[in-house]
Design a protein around this motif. Structure first.
Motif, mmCIF file in Angstrom:
data_model
loop_
_atom_site.group_PDB
_atom_site.id
_atom_site.type_symbol
_atom_site.label_atom_id
_atom_site.label_comp_id
_atom_site.label_asym_id
_atom_site.label_seq_id
_atom_site.Cartn_x
_atom_site.Cartn_y
_atom_site.Cartn_z
ATOM 1 N N ALA A 66 -0.972 35.322 35.798
ATOM 2 C CA ALA A 66 -0.678 33.495 36.583
ATOM 3 C C ALA A 66 0.712 34.096 37.933
ATOM 4 N N PRO A 67 0.366 33.218 38.713
ATOM 5 C CA PRO A 67 0.823 33.068 39.809
ATOM 6 C C PRO A 67 2.011 32.808 40.095
ATOM 7 N N GLU A 68 2.033 31.704 38.723
ATOM 8 C CA GLU A 68 3.508 30.964 38.242
ATOM 9 C C GLU A 68 4.402 31.327 36.977
ATOM 10 N N ARG A 69 5.560 30.927 37.355
ATOM 11 C CA ARG A 69 6.109 31.594 35.967
ATOM 12 C C ARG A 69 7.228 30.181 34.884
ATOM 13 N N LEU A 70 6.737 30.415 34.528
ATOM 14 C CA LEU A 70 8.287 29.059 33.628
ATOM 15 C C LEU A 70 9.782 29.793 32.825
ATOM 16 N N VAL A 71 10.450 29.063 34.041
ATOM 17 C CA VAL A 71 11.666 30.020 33.335
ATOM 18 C C VAL A 71 12.921 28.485 32.365
ATOM 19 N N ILE A 72 13.454 29.040 31.546
ATOM 20 C CA ILE A 72 14.077 28.520 30.620
ATOM 21 C C ILE A 72 15.135 28.830 30.169
ATOM 22 N N GLY A 73 16.130 27.728 30.862
ATOM 23 C CA GLY A 73 17.549 28.083 30.497
ATOM 24 C C GLY A 73 18.355 28.528 29.178
ATOM 25 N N ARG A 74 19.433 28.277 29.003
ATOM 26 C CA ARG A 74 19.864 29.142 27.870
ATOM 27 C C ARG A 74 20.849 27.591 26.226
ATOM 28 N N PHE A 75 20.806 27.156 26.035
ATOM 29 C CA PHE A 75 20.756 26.356 24.888
ATOM 30 C C PHE A 75 19.719 24.719 25.071
ATOM 31 N N CYS A 76 18.710 25.261 25.573
ATOM 32 C CA CYS A 76 18.349 23.704 25.642
ATOM 33 C C CYS A 76 17.442 23.567 24.185
ATOM 34 N N GLN A 77 17.405 22.082 23.559
ATOM 35 C CA GLN A 77 16.299 21.628 22.401
ATOM 36 C C GLN A 77 15.028 20.969 23.013
ATOM 37 N N PHE A 78 14.344 21.248 22.354
ATOM 38 C CA PHE A 78 12.873 21.084 22.591
ATOM 39 C C PHE A 78 12.273 20.334 21.770
ATOM 40 N N ALA A 79 11.870 18.644 21.938
ATOM 41 C CA ALA A 79 11.377 17.938 20.401
ATOM 42 C C ALA A 79 9.673 18.492 20.680
#
Length: 223
Positions: A66-79
């Motif tokens: 896809a033409p886009e990306r999902l960039v996620i940092g360190r130490f995140c917390q996702f419910a």
């Protein structure tokens, strides 16, 4: 031999009191192998239901190439229920019809090629907490240390160290005074070696501004 402070290689970073891993909680960097998704170490996601493909669960519209990306940092917390609705889910909004005809008949693909290539990256900073059932819409950037309330629909960029909630999500408050947020940005504790992070936990698990300032002066003297 004592267990490590944090284990970036563990698929399931959370251990129950009986010693068994909490299999519903995963470190995303260990379970996602997707060319359009980048995830920092120690970022975890919890889901109440069995998950066969974590990339498809959190970003259901993002396909390889896809033409886009999902960039996620360190130490995140996702419910549970955190979802990133990336640009590939978009339909034409500037035209007279939003129906994506080219998806169903490739003979008209040329009319849509430029529109389909307009992907905007979704970027999540470090130490971001996203609450139960929150939706992050295409092209959003969430700053470091932000908190996204449960059920929020985030359509605009979120400042670092802020709390947002609602639909559409709006800033409820800043988490800290500007000078404290500046100290946290200077410290950037998520980039430190684990041994130094371990030593910082008494500061990170407090609201002691003097201790924070002292940590910044000690660890980031020229920053």
């Amino acid at each position: 031999m004592p267990a490590p402070f944090l284990d970036a290689d563990a698929r399931h970073p959370l251990t129950r009191l009986d010693g068994e891993p909490h299999v519903q909680t995963v470190q995303l960097a260990r379970v996602i192998d997707h060319p359009n998704i980048e995830v920092g170490d120690h970022t975890y996601y919890n889901d109440f239901d069995p998950v066969a493909d974590h990339a498809a669960r959190i970003a259901p519209y993002l396909y390889a190439g896809a033409p886009e990306r999902l960039v996620i940092g360190r130490f995140c917390q996702f419910a549970h229920g955190t979802r990133f609705i990336t640009s590939s889910a978009d339909h034409p909004k500037r035209w007279f019809s939003s129906f994506p005809f080219a998806m169903f008949n490739h003979e008209v693909l040329d009319l849509y090629r430029e529109e389909f290539a307009r992907g905007r990256d979704t970027v999540i900073g470090h130490d971001v907490w996203i609450g139960h059932g929150a939706l992050i819409l295409p092209g959003v950037t969430v700053g470091n240390g932000a908190i996204i309330g449960a059920g929020a629909v985030v359509a605009r960029d979120v400042p670092g160290w802020s709390v947002v909630a609602g639909n559409p999500a709006c800033e409820v408050r800043a988490r800290f005074a500007p000078e404290v947020a500046a100290l946290l940005d200077r410290l950037a504790w998520w980039d430190l070696p684990l041994a130094e992070i371990r030593a910082l936990v008494p500061v990170l698990a407090s609201a002691d501004v003097d201790a924070l300032a002292a940590a910044v002066a000690r660890l980031r003297p020229g920053r």
